[in-house]
Design a protein around this motif. Structure first.
Motif, short mmCIF file in Angstrom:
data_model
loop_
_atom_site.label_atom_id
_atom_site.label_comp_id
_atom_site.label_asym_id
_atom_site.label_seq_id
_atom_site.Cartn_x
_atom_site.Cartn_y
_atom_site.Cartn_z
N MET A 1 -66.30 -34.52 9.61
CA MET A 1 -66.29 -35.95 9.91
C MET A 1 -65.08 -36.58 9.27
SD MET A 1 -69.23 -38.77 9.20
CE MET A 1 -68.96 -40.41 9.71
N SER A 2 -64.36 -37.35 10.06
CA SER A 2 -63.10 -37.94 9.57
C SER A 2 -63.41 -39.15 8.72
CB SER A 2 -62.22 -38.35 10.75
OG SER A 2 -61.09 -39.00 10.27
N THR A 3 -62.59 -39.29 7.63
CA THR A 3 -62.78 -40.41 6.70
C THR A 3 -61.63 -41.40 6.76
OG1 THR A 3 -61.75 -39.16 4.93
CG2 THR A 3 -64.16 -39.00 5.14
N GLU A 4 -60.78 -41.29 7.77
CA GLU A 4 -59.61 -42.18 7.86
C GLU A 4 -60.06 -43.59 8.24
OE1 GLU A 4 -56.91 -40.58 10.61
OE2 GLU A 4 -56.20 -38.96 9.30
N THR A 5 -59.42 -44.59 7.62
CA THR A 5 -59.70 -45.99 7.90
C THR A 5 -58.82 -46.48 9.06
OG1 THR A 5 -58.02 -46.76 6.39
CG2 THR A 5 -60.24 -46.39 5.49
N PRO A 6 -59.12 -47.59 9.63
CA PRO A 6 -58.26 -48.13 10.72
C PRO A 6 -56.82 -48.34 10.26
CG PRO A 6 -60.36 -49.24 10.71
CD PRO A 6 -60.37 -48.35 9.49
N GLN A 7 -56.62 -48.75 8.97
CA GLN A 7 -55.26 -48.93 8.49
C GLN A 7 -54.50 -47.61 8.50
OE1 GLN A 7 -57.95 -50.01 7.03
NE2 GLN A 7 -57.80 -52.28 6.79
N ASP A 8 -55.20 -46.54 8.07
CA ASP A 8 -54.55 -45.23 8.07
C ASP A 8 -54.19 -44.80 9.47
OD1 ASP A 8 -54.83 -45.16 5.35
OD2 ASP A 8 -56.76 -44.10 5.40
N GLU A 9 -55.05 -45.13 10.40
CA GLU A 9 -54.76 -44.78 11.78
C GLU A 9 -53.54 -45.54 12.30
OE1 GLU A 9 -58.24 -45.60 14.00
OE2 GLU A 9 -59.41 -43.94 13.11
N LEU A 10 -53.43 -46.80 11.97
CA LEU A 10 -52.27 -47.59 12.40
C LEU A 10 -50.98 -47.07 11.80
CD1 LEU A 10 -53.74 -51.22 12.27
CD2 LEU A 10 -53.15 -49.89 14.31
N LEU A 11 -51.03 -46.72 10.52
CA LEU A 11 -49.83 -46.18 9.85
C LEU A 11 -49.42 -44.86 10.48
CD1 LEU A 11 -50.63 -47.00 6.09
CD2 LEU A 11 -48.87 -48.04 7.54
N ALA A 12 -50.40 -44.05 10.80
CA ALA A 12 -50.10 -42.77 11.41
C ALA A 12 -49.48 -42.96 12.77
CB ALA A 12 -51.39 -41.94 11.51
N ALA A 13 -49.98 -43.93 13.53
CA ALA A 13 -49.42 -44.20 14.86
C ALA A 13 -48.01 -44.74 14.77
CB ALA A 13 -50.32 -45.21 15.59
N LEU A 14 -47.75 -45.60 13.80
CA LEU A 14 -46.39 -46.14 13.62
C LEU A 14 -45.44 -45.04 13.22
CD1 LEU A 14 -44.43 -48.49 13.44
CD2 LEU A 14 -45.25 -48.92 11.10
N GLN A 15 -45.87 -44.13 12.32
CA GLN A 15 -45.01 -43.03 11.89
C GLN A 15 -44.68 -42.13 13.06
OE1 GLN A 15 -46.75 -40.69 8.74
NE2 GLN A 15 -44.88 -39.47 8.41
N HIS A 16 -45.69 -41.86 13.88
CA HIS A 16 -45.46 -41.03 15.06
C HIS A 16 -44.46 -41.69 16.02
CE1 HIS A 16 -46.32 -38.18 18.24
NE2 HIS A 16 -46.54 -39.23 19.08
N TYR A 17 -44.57 -43.01 16.20
CA TYR A 17 -43.64 -43.74 17.10
C TYR A 17 -42.22 -43.67 16.59
CZ TYR A 17 -41.26 -47.64 19.35
OH TYR A 17 -40.35 -48.41 20.03
#
Length: 216
Positions: A1-17
């Motif tokens: 089960m993933s423990t990532e927060t929405p903020q972590d998800e946004l940061l990950a998406a920005l880094q990927h972009y």
């Protein structure tokens, strides 16, 4: 089960972009040539100045043309006014000549009328037709009197009026002396008789009256 927060998800998406996006095209745009730009601006300024000088020259030419036109209009207006005055003078002269001819006719009619009024038939001649002759002469006199009155009315419509002379002091502006009389009962230099009528037109002398003046 993933423990990532929405903020972590946004940061990950920005880094990927950022990793996947190529920003090279943003730096490949050509920088403007300032020298050429200033050169073009200087040329445009020169053209504007030239256009301004041409516009000022055109305005000056237009002002000169307007001034010339005004002067021509004033000269034309003066000429028209002078031509109008000459035309009025010519009309007055023609009218004066015509009216003097009418006055000559008036004199002849008036003389004939007075002759008829003063006519007295000889009793010894044509006694058998005296009554008829007197009636005929009276009718002619009446006709001439009517004609004289109509002629006087025509003259008055044209602002022509007879000068009142008899019994008045002599006036050299409206009268001329052609005979001298001596009447001690009357004042000196008074008009005794009007030998030819004088006339005024618009308070100006059309024809001088010829009069007989008392001289003591």
């Amino acid at each position: 089960m993933s423990t990532e927060t929405p903020q972590d998800e946004l940061l990950a998406a920005l880094q990927h972009y950022l990793q996947e996006t190529d920003f090279a095209h943003l730096t490949s745009l050509e920088q403007p040539d300032l020298t050429a730009l200033f050169t073009d601006l200087a040329g445009l300024k020169t053209e504007v100045k030239a256009e301004a000088r041409q516009f000022k020259a055109a305005l000056d030419s237009l002002s000169d043309a307007v001034a010339t036109l005004k002067a021509d209009n004033r000269a034309m207006a003066d000429e028209l006014a002078k031509a109008g005055e000459r035309l009025q003078q010519q009309r007055r002269e023609v009218e004066r000549t015509l009216l003097l001819e009418w006055l000559d006719i008036y004199d002849r009619l008036d003389a004939g009328h007075r002759a008829l009024q003063n006519y007295r038939p000889v009793d010894g001649l044509f006694s058998h037709s005296k009554k008829q002759d007197l009636g005929f002469i009276a009718s002619i006199g009446e006709g001439q009197e009517i004609t004289l009155k109509r002629l006087e009315q025509m003259l008055q419509r044209r602002r022509v009026f007879a000068i009142d002379c008899v019994g008045q002091p002599f006036d050299a502006r409206t009268m001329t002396t052609v005979a001298i009389g001596n009447e001690p009962a009357l004042e000196n230099v008074v008009v005794l008789e009007e030998l030819r009528k004088g006339f005024l037109i618009d308070d100006q002398v059309l024809r001088l009256a010829e009069v007989k003046v008392n001289k003591l």
